[in-house]
Scaffold this active site. Structure first.
Site, short mmCIF file in Angstrom:
data_model
loop_
_atom_site.label_atom_id
_atom_site.label_comp_id
_atom_site.label_asym_id
_atom_site.label_seq_id
_atom_site.Cartn_x
_atom_site.Cartn_y
_atom_site.Cartn_z
N ASP A 31 3.88 -1.94 -12.66
CA ASP A 31 4.02 -0.75 -12.05
C ASP A 31 4.97 0.15 -12.78
O ASP A 31 6.08 -0.30 -12.99
CB ASP A 31 4.36 -0.48 -10.45
N GLY A 37 -2.78 -7.00 -4.99
CA GLY A 37 -2.88 -8.62 -4.78
C GLY A 37 -1.59 -9.26 -4.91
O GLY A 37 -1.13 -10.13 -4.07
N ALA A 38 -0.89 -8.92 -6.04
CA ALA A 38 0.26 -9.43 -6.34
C ALA A 38 1.33 -9.17 -5.21
O ALA A 38 2.25 -10.01 -4.77
CB ALA A 38 0.71 -9.16 -7.52
N GLU A 72 -9.21 -3.66 -5.79
CA GLU A 72 -8.65 -3.12 -7.25
C GLU A 72 -9.14 -4.03 -8.13
O GLU A 72 -9.06 -4.10 -9.50
CB GLU A 72 -7.20 -3.35 -7.27
N ASN A 113 -6.09 2.10 5.92
CA ASN A 113 -5.09 2.99 6.38
C ASN A 113 -6.09 4.29 6.87
O ASN A 113 -7.39 4.13 7.00
CB ASN A 113 -4.14 3.52 5.35
N ASP A 150 0.88 -3.24 1.65
CA ASP A 150 0.53 -4.59 1.47
C ASP A 150 1.59 -5.65 2.17
O ASP A 150 0.89 -6.61 2.32
CB ASP A 150 0.75 -4.78 -0.17
#
Length: 287
Positions: A16, A44-45, A137, A178, A230
């Protein structure tokens, strides 16, 4: 409670690049005086790291590039307590997310998938007691394969929003979205079980389109909303697998998400899940 139940997260791993600015730019606009930071990310992470920090036995199924960023992502997952044996190292650049965050914590994100687009589930298997958590993703074909291979509890965080094959929705024991994603995916209105988050307004659970539970969210100072959803996903999976009813599972997941919002990291430090469950328990439970 047994929060150490096994969870396999199949999904993206990104670096990021975050620019924190006073406000988000409009189309064609340049904004100065931003602050740049780099940190581990990818839906995912982020979910795998949250599951491990909450006490789950988490493993990551994903892909990174054979580069310095990829090694950094693997190190971050390992430090969070995630098993990375099923993370492939490929001759591609590690996925990167370009993120702009404003003073209220709202964000704009552009993802460059890199190695994530080459993720394969060849030789990856899932156990009958293992919850499998996916997002969108990575390629839809990979998510479908994970759904077919999963032997136990299968969860889809349907983000980013897209049309979903009937086969995939039918296999989902739980879908998490969401409110914007819920509106953008009409098929969710008839899905068997859907959790919807509403930011500061909490979350709700729907069975075949009928609201069956809801829980409010705690007020918290917002530092970064990138990893909050997440963390909520990981917490809701673990709470559900521990047999909590919908209302209590949502309340605990809301508390985890609120804690993540107050942390500037996309993979924030979290307490054990039992801490959030106890903190949100009805007063009668303490009697």
């Amino acid at each position: 409670m047994n929060p150490s139940l096994p969870v396999a997260v199949v999904g993206s791993i990104n670096l990021d690049l975050i620019a924190t600015a006073g406000r988000l730019p409009t189309a064609g606009e340049t904004i100065g005086s931003a602050v740049l930071s780099e940190q581990p990310g990818g839906k995912g992470a982020n979910q795998a790291a949250a599951a491990a920090r909450l006490g789950g036995s988490a493993r990551m199924v994903g892909a990174v590039g054979d580069d310095a960023s990829g090694q950094r992502m693997l190190d971050a997952l390992t430090a969070a307590g995630v098993d990375t044996a099923d993370v492939a190292v490929l001759p591609e650049p590690t996925g990167t997310a370009l993120i702009v965050v404003d003073r209220e914590g709202e964000n704009q994100i552009v993802v460059c998938p890199g190695a994530n687009s080459r993720l394969s589930l060849d030789r990856v298997e899932f156990g009958p007691e293992e919850a499998v958590l996916c997002q969108l993703e990575v390629g839809l074909s990979v998510v479908l394969e994970a759904a077919r291979k999963a032997q136990g509890f299968f969860v889809l965080n349907a983000a980013p929003a897209m049309d979903l094959p009937a086969e995939l929705l039918d296999r989902c024991d739980l879908v998490i979205v969401n409110e914007s994603e819920y509106a953008l995916i009409p098929a969710l209105a008839t899905a068997k079980l859907v959790a919807v988050t509403y930011g500061g307004d909490g979350s709700a659970m729907f069975e075949h389109g009928r609201k069956v539970a809801e829980a409010p969210s705690a007020a918290v100072a917002v530092a970064n909303t990138v990893g909050a959803g997440d963390a909520f996903c990981a917490a809701l999976v673990l709470a559900s697998r521990n047999g909590l009813d919908y209302t209590r599972a949502l309340a605990a997941a809301n508390a985890v998400g609120a804690g993540a919002v107050g942390d500037p990291s996309s993979q924030p430090d979290l307490a054990q899940l039992s801490h959030y469950v106890e903190r949100t328990a009805p007063a009668t439970d303490a009697l």
